[in-house]
Design a protein around this motif. Structure first.
Motif, short mmCIF file in Angstrom:
data_model
loop_
_atom_site.label_atom_id
_atom_site.label_comp_id
_atom_site.label_asym_id
_atom_site.label_seq_id
_atom_site.Cartn_x
_atom_site.Cartn_y
_atom_site.Cartn_z
N ARG A 147 -9.12 -6.72 8.74
CA ARG A 147 -9.55 -6.73 7.34
C ARG A 147 -10.35 -5.47 7.01
NH1 ARG A 147 -6.34 -10.75 5.20
NH2 ARG A 147 -6.50 -12.66 6.46
N PHE A 148 -10.93 -4.84 8.02
CA PHE A 148 -11.77 -3.66 7.81
C PHE A 148 -11.00 -2.54 7.11
CE2 PHE A 148 -12.86 0.58 9.44
CZ PHE A 148 -14.14 0.71 8.95
N GLY A 149 -9.75 -2.25 7.54
CA GLY A 149 -9.05 -1.10 7.00
C GLY A 149 -7.64 -1.35 6.52
N LEU A 150 -7.18 -2.59 6.61
CA LEU A 150 -5.79 -2.88 6.25
C LEU A 150 -5.49 -2.57 4.79
CD1 LEU A 150 -2.99 -3.99 6.92
CD2 LEU A 150 -3.87 -6.29 6.49
N GLU A 151 -6.39 -2.91 3.90
CA GLU A 151 -6.12 -2.73 2.48
C GLU A 151 -6.02 -1.24 2.13
OE1 GLU A 151 -4.84 -3.43 -1.04
OE2 GLU A 151 -5.23 -5.08 0.38
N ASP A 152 -6.82 -0.39 2.79
CA ASP A 152 -6.69 1.06 2.57
C ASP A 152 -5.30 1.54 2.97
OD1 ASP A 152 -9.30 1.67 1.63
OD2 ASP A 152 -10.07 1.48 3.66
N TRP A 153 -4.82 1.07 4.11
CA TRP A 153 -3.50 1.46 4.62
C TRP A 153 -2.41 0.98 3.68
CZ3 TRP A 153 0.78 -1.16 6.79
CH2 TRP A 153 1.62 -0.42 7.65
N LEU A 154 -2.52 -0.25 3.22
CA LEU A 154 -1.52 -0.79 2.31
C LEU A 154 -1.52 -0.06 0.98
CD1 LEU A 154 -1.96 -4.62 2.99
CD2 LEU A 154 -0.02 -3.18 3.66
N TYR A 155 -2.71 0.31 0.50
CA TYR A 155 -2.79 1.07 -0.75
C TYR A 155 -1.99 2.36 -0.64
CZ TYR A 155 -4.58 4.41 -4.12
OH TYR A 155 -4.66 5.38 -5.08
N TYR A 156 -2.16 3.07 0.49
CA TYR A 156 -1.46 4.33 0.68
C TYR A 156 0.06 4.14 0.61
CZ TYR A 156 0.25 8.56 2.97
OH TYR A 156 0.93 9.72 3.26
N PHE A 157 0.55 3.10 1.26
CA PHE A 157 2.00 2.89 1.26
C PHE A 157 2.51 2.32 -0.06
CE2 PHE A 157 1.49 3.39 5.83
CZ PHE A 157 2.61 4.15 6.12
N ARG A 158 1.70 1.56 -0.74
CA ARG A 158 2.12 1.03 -2.04
C ARG A 158 2.14 2.11 -3.11
NH1 ARG A 158 -1.33 -3.91 -1.18
NH2 ARG A 158 -2.94 -2.68 -2.20
N GLU A 159 1.11 2.95 -3.13
CA GLU A 159 0.91 3.87 -4.25
C GLU A 159 1.40 5.29 -3.98
OE1 GLU A 159 -0.10 2.63 -7.03
OE2 GLU A 159 -0.49 0.66 -6.15
N VAL A 160 1.51 5.67 -2.69
CA VAL A 160 1.86 7.06 -2.38
C VAL A 160 3.19 7.12 -1.63
CG1 VAL A 160 1.13 9.18 -1.22
CG2 VAL A 160 -0.57 7.70 -2.31
#
Length: 402
Positions: A253-266
């Motif tokens: 949970r610490f960094g998963l959302e950051d990683w997902l944001y990158y793949f969703r948005e970029v």
């Protein structure tokens, strides 16, 4: 007899969110490879990216030159060098130099370039990237084998070109081509008889294409008088493990959302649900990622072996989902409990333990008989009158014999 030994490593893009200090992030990437080297991992592959702010390594060659001085055994690959971005003679010369200064620990991974934004900045049409990769690979393979090359295309020219030094690794540095769903990479692997790097092996499309892409590589190799070896096939997928599934899920949970944001948005890859459901559940249930225990990682590798028909190395996609200490612990748990399962490291230990247990009565009997002989010999030499009572008791003689 020792059998097949599956290799393990990491595919380090890397992925670092914008809220972090980039200098320290790069230093942790270096420290990670040092950590892997101490744990006995076989390989680390380092990415090349020039835009979007997350994948910070612009030159895998510079990274490899740095980390090679801080490690002893681990092999280091470009994961991958984007061939359309480089004059092929210059890239081949840099890789050849690394081959010498690392004493053969370097590998060349090739691809067309993953981020369209990189190509845009250099004025390279995205539609031309795969053709340019093929053109560059044709000459890079020859150059790294010590051959002379003359070739002219619409974006580079070589006139009687050759590298100044023969390769340190013979006949060449190991070369791999990236493959995902399309047959482009598989055809290139077969055409040159080089390794294949399946970067999206656990995504649904990449997983479903594993067997067919290998068949395409074999067919292409046969058409070009080459062969391909499954031992040079590497599969990539995300893994984070802990002592329990609950701990692993909490840690990512610490960094998963950051990683997902990158793949969703970029990067625009559909890796997370858009209906508000738990992304951890989605990644695990789809088979995309292992977030659990060493046993879950073992099950994933067995699943990949069944689907692919066999491969030579599994590379964990490095992702920074967990805090640094938990991430390092995940790599340690994998090395301690997952890798031995596929490397036969404990087969002789298990056989030896079973043999010793089955023969325990005979061995104990012989040991007791040997002790008894020594006791009798000692008594015969000294006589019981000259032996202290406590020693007699230890020998099982609580009183002097009459």
């Amino acid at each position: 007899m020792a059998g097949r030994k599956l290799r393990f490593g990491a595919f380090i893009a890397p992925f670092h969110p914008l809220r972090e200090n980039p200098t320290l992030a790069l230093e942790r990437d270096i420290e990670l490879v040092q950590h892997m080297d101490r744990l006995g991992y076989d390989e680390a592959w380092i990415g090349e990216h020039h835009s979007a702010g997350y994948e910070l390594i612009a030159s895998p060659e510079l990274f490899i030159a740095t980390v090679a001085e801080r490690t002893k055994h681990i092999r280091l690959g470009t994961g991958v060098s984007s061939l359309p971005y480089h004059h092929p003679l210059m890239l081949a010369d840099r890789i050849n130099q690394l081959d010498h200064i690392t004493r053969g620990r370097v590998m060349l991974g090739c691809g067309p370039g993953a981020l369209p934004s990189d190509a845009f900045m250099m004025g390279i049409p995205v539609s031309a990237q795969r053709d340019r990769m093929d053109e560059a690979l044709d000459v890079i393979v020859a150059l790294l084998r010590g051959e002379e090359v003359s070739k002219k295309t619409d974006w580079f020219e070589l006139n009687e070109a050759r590298l100044q030094m023969n390769p340190y690794s013979r006949p060449s540095v190991e070369i791999c081509a990236a493959s995902q769903v399309s047959p482009t990479g598989a055809k290139a692997c077969g055409r040159h008889g080089i390794g294949m790097l399946s970067i999206g092996a656990t995504q649904s499309g990449g997983f479903n294409a594993l067997a067919s892409n290998w068949a395409i590589a074999e067919e292409s190799a046969a058409d070009n008088g080459k062969t391909v070896d499954r031992n040079n096939w590497r599969l990539v997928g995300p893994v984070h493990i802990a002592a329990t599934r609950e701990e692993a899920r909490a840690q990512v949970r610490f960094g998963l959302e950051d990683w997902l944001y990158y793949f969703r948005e970029v990067a625009a890859l559909p890796l997370a649900p858009s209906d508000g459901s738990d992304p951890v559940d989605a990644l695990v249930n789809s088979g995309m990622a292992v977030i659990g225990t060493p046993d879950d990682a073992i099950a994933q590798i067995e699943r990949l072996e069944k689907q692919s028909g066999g491969f030579g190395a599994f590379l964990m996609m490095d992702h920074n989902w967990a805090e640094w200490d938990n991430k390092k612990k995940s790599y340690e748990l994998f090395a301690r409990y997952v890798a031995p399962k596929f490397q036969g490291l404990n087969e002789n230990r298990e056989t030896s333990l079973k043999w010793a247990a089955e023969n325990r009565p005979r061995f104990i009997g012989e040991a007791m008989a040997a002790v008894g002989m020594r006791v009798a010999q000692h008594i015969q030499e000294k006589g019981t009158d000259n032996i202290r009572p406590e020693i007699l008791a230890a020998m099982g003689m609580d009183k002097k014999p009459e």
